[in-house]
Motif scaffolding. Structure first.
Motif, PDB file in Angstrom:
ATOM      1  N   VAL A   1      32.899  28.199  53.160  1.00 47.11           N
ATOM      2  CA  VAL A   1      32.827  27.696  51.782  1.00 47.11           C
ATOM      3  C   VAL A   1      33.869  28.392  50.914  1.00 47.11           C
ATOM      4  O   VAL A   1      34.600  27.750  50.154  1.00 47.11           O
ATOM      5  N   ALA A   2      33.974  29.706  51.044  1.00 45.92           N
ATOM      6  CA  ALA A   2      34.931  30.469  50.235  1.00 45.92           C
ATOM      7  C   ALA A   2      36.361  30.009  50.511  1.00 45.92           C
ATOM      8  O   ALA A   2      37.123  29.740  49.582  1.00 45.92           O
ATOM      9  N   ALA A   3      36.733  29.906  51.782  1.00 46.43           N
ATOM     10  CA  ALA A   3      38.101  29.512  52.127  1.00 46.43           C
ATOM     11  C   ALA A   3      38.388  28.075  51.708  1.00 46.43           C
ATOM     12  O   ALA A   3      39.454  27.776  51.161  1.00 46.43           O
ATOM     13  N   PHE A   4      37.442  27.164  51.934  1.00 44.48           N
ATOM     14  CA  PHE A   4      37.648  25.753  51.614  1.00 44.48           C
ATOM     15  C   PHE A   4      37.736  25.542  50.103  1.00 44.48           C
ATOM     16  O   PHE A   4      38.583  24.793  49.620  1.00 44.48           O
ATOM     17  N   CYS A   5      36.864  26.190  49.364  1.00 43.06           N
ATOM     18  CA  CYS A   5      36.767  25.946  47.926  1.00 43.06           C
ATOM     19  C   CYS A   5      37.705  26.808  47.092  1.00 43.06           C
ATOM     20  O   CYS A   5      38.067  26.428  45.982  1.00 43.06           O
ATOM     21  N   LEU A   6      38.089  27.969  47.610  1.00 44.44           N
ATOM     22  CA  LEU A   6      38.842  28.916  46.791  1.00 44.44           C
ATOM     23  C   LEU A   6      40.253  29.177  47.285  1.00 44.44           C
ATOM     24  O   LEU A   6      41.017  29.856  46.623  1.00 44.44           O
ATOM     25  N   GLY A   7      40.594  28.707  48.463  1.00 44.25           N
ATOM     26  CA  GLY A   7      41.917  29.000  49.005  1.00 44.25           C
ATOM     27  C   GLY A   7      41.948  30.363  49.678  1.00 44.25           C
ATOM     28  O   GLY A   7      40.927  30.849  50.160  1.00 44.25           O
ATOM     29  N   GLN A   8      43.093  30.985  49.665  1.00 41.43           N
ATOM     30  CA  GLN A   8      43.268  32.228  50.412  1.00 41.43           C
ATOM     31  C   GLN A   8      43.431  33.476  49.543  1.00 41.43           C
ATOM     32  O   GLN A   8      43.676  34.553  50.063  1.00 41.43           O
ATOM     33  N   ASP A   9      43.323  33.354  48.223  1.00 41.96           N
ATOM     34  CA  ASP A   9      43.502  34.510  47.346  1.00 41.96           C
ATOM     35  C   ASP A   9      42.244  35.377  47.351  1.00 41.96           C
ATOM     36  O   ASP A   9      41.203  34.991  46.824  1.00 41.96           O
ATOM     37  N   LEU A  10      42.348  36.535  47.941  1.00 41.86           N
ATOM     38  CA  LEU A  10      41.207  37.446  48.065  1.00 41.86           C
ATOM     39  C   LEU A  10      40.719  37.989  46.728  1.00 41.86           C
ATOM     40  O   LEU A  10      39.609  38.502  46.638  1.00 41.86           O
ATOM     41  N   GLY A  11      41.543  37.891  45.693  1.00 47.39           N
ATOM     42  CA  GLY A  11      41.120  38.368  44.380  1.00 47.39           C
ATOM     43  C   GLY A  11      39.852  37.696  43.901  1.00 47.39           C
ATOM     44  O   GLY A  11      39.051  38.280  43.183  1.00 47.39           O
ATOM     45  N   VAL A  12      39.652  36.458  44.321  1.00 43.83           N
ATOM     46  CA  VAL A  12      38.442  35.724  43.941  1.00 43.83           C
ATOM     47  C   VAL A  12      37.201  36.448  44.456  1.00 43.83           C
ATOM     48  O   VAL A  12      36.136  36.381  43.856  1.00 43.83           O
ATOM     49  N   LEU A  13      37.361  37.181  45.556  1.00 45.06           N
ATOM     50  CA  LEU A  13      36.239  37.939  46.132  1.00 45.06           C
ATOM     51  C   LEU A  13      36.183  39.369  45.591  1.00 45.06           C
ATOM     52  O   LEU A  13      35.437  40.193  46.095  1.00 45.06           O
TER      53      LEU A  13
END
Length: 157
Positions: free
Chosen positions: A111-123
C-alpha cells in the motif's frame, strides 16, 4: 595542535555515515529508524522491527534501504494486533507472508509503495519529503483477495 585537529577533521569526513538514526512519530507510534552495516542483523534478515519501552525500533541493512523494506518493518510497528484478521491471506504474496504478521507487514508495504511512491520521507525517514503514511487500519486482508495487490487497486482512505 592545529595539525591534529585538521587530521581528525579529515578522518571523520571520510568515515561512512552508516548509522543515521531518526526518531519520528507515525500514527501515534514513536519510531526510531537505524541503518546498520551488512552482517549486523541475524543471518538472512535485511530488516527488523523491535518493540521498545519507548515505541518501536526499525533497523535496516544499508544495502536494502528502500520503500518496500522500510514500509514492511514500519508495518510491524503499526500492526497493533491488526494482523490477527489476516489469517493466511498473505500467502497470495509469498510463502513467508502466510504468517499473519508478515502478511500484514507485506500488505502495508505494498500500500505504501503503490500509494506514495518511493520517497521514504513519507515514512518519516530522514532527508525525504514529509507526508502521511497509510493509516494502519486501512490495511486489511480484503486488499489481497483475488491475488497480489497491484494494478487496478485503489489507495485506501
Amino acid at each position: 595542535m592545529k595539525k591534529v585537529w585538521l587530521l581528525a577533521l579529515a578522518l571523520t569526513s571520510c568515515a561512512p555515515t552508516l548509522n543515521p538514526t531518526n526518531r519520528t512519530v507515525i500514527h501515534g507510534v514513536p519510531v526510531t529508524y537505524e541503518v546498520v552495516s551488512p552482517g549486523t542483523l541475524p543471518p538472512g534478515m535485511i530488516g527488523e522491527a523491535t518493540p521498545t519501552p519507548f515505541g518501536c525500533r526499525v533497523r535496516i541493512d544499508q544495502a536494502h534501504v528502500n520503500m518496500q523494506n522500510v514500509a514492511h518493518e514500519l508495518g510491524h510497528c503499526l500492526d497493533g494486533g491488526r494482523s490477527r484478521t489476516f489469517g493466511r491471506t498473505g500467502c497470495v504474496l509469498r510463502a513467508y507472508a502466510c504468517d499473519p504478521r508478515e502478511g500484514y507487514a507485506d500488505t502495508y508495504a505494498l500500500v505504501a509503495a503503490f500509494c506514495l511512491g518511493q520517497d521514504l520521507g513519507v515514512l518519516g525517514w530522514p532527508g525525504g519529503a514529509p507526508g502521511r503514511p497509510p493509516a494502519p487500519e486501512s490495511v486489511t486482508p480484503e486488499l489481497l483477495q483475488g491475488g497480489p495487490w497491484t494494478r487496478g487497486a485503489r489507495c485506501p482512505g
